[in-house]
Every structure is written in structure tokens, then in C-alpha cells.
Scaffold this active site. Sequence first.
Site, PDB file in Angstrom:
ATOM      1  N   ARG A   1       8.926   9.150  68.905  1.00 48.73           N
ATOM      2  CA  ARG A   1       9.312   8.378  68.847  1.00 48.73           C
ATOM      3  C   ARG A   1      10.224   8.193  67.624  1.00 48.73           C
ATOM      4  O   ARG A   1      10.194   8.569  66.271  1.00 48.73           O
ATOM      5  CB  ARG A   1       7.937   7.098  68.499  1.00 48.73           C
ATOM      6  CG  ARG A   1       6.967   6.878  68.969  1.00 48.73           C
ATOM      7  CD  ARG A   1       5.404   6.491  68.641  1.00 48.73           C
ATOM      8  NE  ARG A   1       5.095   6.858  68.108  1.00 48.73           N
ATOM      9  CZ  ARG A   1       3.834   6.734  66.824  1.00 48.73           C
ATOM     10  NH1 ARG A   1       3.405   5.728  67.280  1.00 48.73           N
ATOM     11  NH2 ARG A   1       3.437   7.349  65.930  1.00 48.73           N
TER      12      ARG A   1
ATOM     13  N   LYS B   1      11.136  -5.753  76.258  1.00 47.50           N
ATOM     14  CA  LYS B   1      11.040  -5.505  77.343  1.00 47.50           C
ATOM     15  C   LYS B   1      10.786  -5.671  78.893  1.00 47.50           C
ATOM     16  O   LYS B   1      12.384  -4.525  79.674  1.00 47.50           O
ATOM     17  CB  LYS B   1       9.957  -4.333  77.074  1.00 47.50           C
ATOM     18  CG  LYS B   1       9.291  -3.988  75.832  1.00 47.50           C
ATOM     19  CD  LYS B   1       7.463  -3.447  75.941  1.00 47.50           C
ATOM     20  CE  LYS B   1       8.129  -2.128  74.380  1.00 47.50           C
ATOM     21  NZ  LYS B   1       7.744  -2.695  73.282  1.00 47.50           N
TER      22      LYS B   1
ATOM     23  N   ARG C   1      18.004   6.133  65.747  1.00 46.83           N
ATOM     24  CA  ARG C   1      16.544   6.451  65.132  1.00 46.83           C
ATOM     25  C   ARG C   1      16.172   7.472  65.968  1.00 46.83           C
ATOM     26  O   ARG C   1      15.733   8.180  66.811  1.00 46.83           O
ATOM     27  CB  ARG C   1      16.135   5.185  65.655  1.00 46.83           C
ATOM     28  CG  ARG C   1      16.494   4.252  64.510  1.00 46.83           C
ATOM     29  CD  ARG C   1      15.585   2.991  65.548  1.00 46.83           C
ATOM     30  NE  ARG C   1      16.049   2.421  66.490  1.00 46.83           N
ATOM     31  CZ  ARG C   1      15.508   1.785  67.075  1.00 46.83           C
ATOM     32  NH1 ARG C   1      15.158   0.400  66.808  1.00 46.83           N
ATOM     33  NH2 ARG C   1      16.207   1.303  69.066  1.00 46.83           N
TER      34      ARG C   1
ATOM     35  N   ARG D   1      19.332   2.192  68.570  1.00 46.68           N
ATOM     36  CA  ARG D   1      20.347   0.505  68.669  1.00 46.68           C
ATOM     37  C   ARG D   1      21.175   0.211  68.015  1.00 46.68           C
ATOM     38  O   ARG D   1      22.458   0.705  67.225  1.00 46.68           O
ATOM     39  CB  ARG D   1      19.176   0.378  66.379  1.00 46.68           C
ATOM     40  CG  ARG D   1      19.146  -1.611  66.446  1.00 46.68           C
ATOM     41  CD  ARG D   1      18.803  -2.506  67.337  1.00 46.68           C
ATOM     42  NE  ARG D   1      17.369  -1.928  68.081  1.00 46.68           N
ATOM     43  CZ  ARG D   1      16.597  -3.060  67.240  1.00 46.68           C
ATOM     44  NH1 ARG D   1      16.429  -2.642  66.695  1.00 46.68           N
ATOM     45  NH2 ARG D   1      15.713  -2.414  67.994  1.00 46.68           N
TER      46      ARG D   1
ATOM     47  N   ASN E   1      15.770  -6.870  72.572  1.00 44.95           N
ATOM     48  CA  ASN E   1      15.641  -7.235  71.659  1.00 44.95           C
ATOM     49  C   ASN E   1      16.076  -8.700  70.866  1.00 44.95           C
ATOM     50  O   ASN E   1      17.148  -8.408  70.512  1.00 44.95           O
ATOM     51  CB  ASN E   1      14.896  -6.021  70.511  1.00 44.95           C
ATOM     52  CG  ASN E   1      14.004  -5.440  70.424  1.00 44.95           C
ATOM     53  OD1 ASN E   1      13.281  -5.145  69.970  1.00 44.95           O
ATOM     54  ND2 ASN E   1      14.740  -4.145  70.401  1.00 44.95           N
TER      55      ASN E   1
ATOM     56  N   GLU F   1      15.032  -1.331  75.700  1.00 49.25           N
ATOM     57  CA  GLU F   1      14.494  -2.549  75.427  1.00 49.25           C
ATOM     58  C   GLU F   1      15.650  -3.902  75.491  1.00 49.25           C
ATOM     59  O   GLU F   1      17.169  -2.749  74.759  1.00 49.25           O
ATOM     60  CB  GLU F   1      14.009  -2.327  74.542  1.00 49.25           C
ATOM     61  CG  GLU F   1      12.573  -0.812  74.718  1.00 49.25           C
ATOM     62  CD  GLU F   1      11.351  -1.500  72.870  1.00 49.25           C
ATOM     63  OE1 GLU F   1      11.546  -2.794  72.314  1.00 49.25           O
ATOM     64  OE2 GLU F   1      10.762  -1.273  73.324  1.00 49.25           O
TER      65      GLU F   1
ATOM     66  N   LYS G   1       3.700   2.567  77.282  1.00 44.51           N
ATOM     67  CA  LYS G   1       4.026   1.532  76.335  1.00 44.51           C
ATOM     68  C   LYS G   1       3.317   0.580  76.910  1.00 44.51           C
ATOM     69  O   LYS G   1       3.521  -0.026  78.009  1.00 44.51           O
ATOM     70  CB  LYS G   1       5.090   1.888  75.726  1.00 44.51           C
ATOM     71  CG  LYS G   1       6.313   0.654  76.437  1.00 44.51           C
ATOM     72  CD  LYS G   1       7.682   1.176  76.018  1.00 44.51           C
ATOM     73  CE  LYS G   1       8.969   0.932  77.509  1.00 44.51           C
ATOM     74  NZ  LYS G   1       9.891   0.849  76.243  1.00 44.51           N
TER      75      LYS G   1
ATOM     76  N   ASP H   1      18.376  -1.063  72.593  1.00 44.93           N
ATOM     77  CA  ASP H   1      18.065  -0.607  72.365  1.00 44.93           C
ATOM     78  C   ASP H   1      18.473   1.177  73.631  1.00 44.93           C
ATOM     79  O   ASP H   1      17.645   0.320  74.873  1.00 44.93           O
ATOM     80  CB  ASP H   1      16.246   0.043  72.456  1.00 44.93           C
ATOM     81  CG  ASP H   1      15.867  -0.178  70.842  1.00 44.93           C
ATOM     82  OD1 ASP H   1      16.738  -0.584  70.220  1.00 44.93           O
ATOM     83  OD2 ASP H   1      14.460  -1.144  70.911  1.00 44.93           O
TER      84      ASP H   1
END
Length: 313
Positions: free
Chosen positions: A232, A124, A224, A209, A282, A280, A159, A272
Site C-alpha cells: 500500500r 471506488k 505515494r 494522486r 476521490n 479510484e 479491498k 488515483d
Amino acid sequence: MDLLFIADPLESFKVKKDSTLAMMRVAQESGHRLWFCQSRNVLWKDNLVIADCQSLIIKPASTSWYELGELESRSLNIFSAVLMRTDPPFDIEYLNTTWLLSAAARQGAKIFNNPSAVRDHSEKLSITEFPGLIPPTLVTRELSAVQEFHRQHRDIVIKPLDGMGGMGVFRVGADGLNLASIVETLGENGARTLMVQRFLPEIAQGDKRVLLIGGEVVPFALARIPQGAEIRGNLAAGGKGVAMPLTDAEKRVAEKLAPILNQRGLFLVGLDLIGGCLTEINVTSPTCFVEITDQTQFDVPQFWLKALERAVS
């Protein structure tokens, strides 16, 4: 090649959509030999980093999809590549494993992703290196700072820094309902740092993603998409995964970051993005290989394998 996968227990894999399994299967089909262990099986012994590992054969669909050989102790530097595919959380034991893997790298092991780079890239917080690509963002432990950010942006998402799969993500709208309670609970009354971002309405079109592999960009993203009243998009939170070509904005972000992150030893990265904004980076165990491959004509596991073969040659 001999490939060692350090992963979660095989029985925990979601066989129909597991990206690690897709990697294993394509590698085996190409004639490479597979080995498996869990992070708990990596140890320092006799001045070497050792894995107590087993040979692995992926079987056709049946009652059991895998077959393991006898337990063997092997130095990590004898493998063609070591793939760290253990899912978060990034806790102290995950960190300990990365330190052992760094020691193995000093002994000549080829590890993907580079463990030092993984430690340096909070999934993050690493977005703060690229402020021109991210939405308005606050990182803090202070309730007063969150309240001021809310007054400025009116609609925000809060978050924890160590969350995954959408866990612990809250939206607070213009009415500020329960803002203090959410911050106090998530932040454990100031003991834990939180990330706060302006809410991006483009989430309705999906939390995208985008995969970077070996410094190259996979041309399809998995959107997503939140379902019902959910904000979410994470698949673990019930989001619907829809593969689609990258937009121009997504391509610009991905093509900017791909060579930078690859140069640092981050061979496989999952960006993301929401509405073209980076949310983000990842680096621990990026997924979505199977969903993108199944819904498009682009074979992500094969793309990954060819990049890996180039990287270890």
C-alpha cells in the site's frame, strides 16, 4: 468572500500537511473571511438549512493555530461558498449531511463539491464508468467469482468499497494463500461487496494522486510509494510521498476526466492512478495540496483559490 468550511474538529488537523488548512490559510491571506462548523452543526430549521458556525482566524505558529468567534446561526445561502471537507467514512451520517446540503443548494447555496454529485460518485465504483482506463476489475459479494478472477489473473488485490487510507487492502499472489479467508472476513460472509483488481507491479513506482481543480489538471502528482514489504502506498499506511510531473499516460487520463467531472459539479477531485491505470476517483475530501506545493514550484492552494473565485463570480 465569506467561506464556510464544514470540516472535522480543528484540533484533529495535521497542521504541517493538512490540505483544508492550506485552503483556509491562502483564502485568509487573500482577504476572504473564514467560517467553520462540523457536519453535526448543519441543520434544517424554520424552512432553511442553517449552520451553527463560528468565524475563524488562522494564526501564526503558536500554541494554538486558530481562533474561533462566537457561535452564530447562519443560513448556508448567505455564504459565497460552502466547502464540504469532512473526511470519510461515507456512512449514513455523511449521507444525511449531503441531503441537507442538497436542500441548501436548492435554496441558492453554492456548495463544493456538489452534494448530489458526491452521492452519485462512489470513490471506488465510479471508475467503472471509464472501463478503458482501469485495470481488470471485479465487483462482487461472491467468493466463487473472486476465485475465478484469481485463477485468471493469478496476482490480485482485494479491498472493501468503503475503505480509506489503504485500510482493508489485501494482496493475494499466485499461490492463493488465504484467499477464501480474506474474502469471507472482508466481505463478512457475503454481506459486503468487495472490489478485486489485478495487481499492478507499477505500484513500486507509486500510487499517484492527481488533482483536478475546477476542470483543470494540476501538472504534478504525489507518488505515494510503498515502503519495505508493504504493497500500500497510502500515506496513512506508511507510504512515502514524492511529488513528480505527470507522465503522458497520466495526463491523458486526467485531461479526459477533468471536464466531465467538473461539469457534474465535482470541483475538486483526486484521481488515483497506478501505472497510468485509474483505480479510484476521490471526491469527498481530496488531499496532497501541501506535499505537492512543498516539493515543487507549483502553488496548489493558490491554484485552488483562483479556481474557486472564478466559480463563484
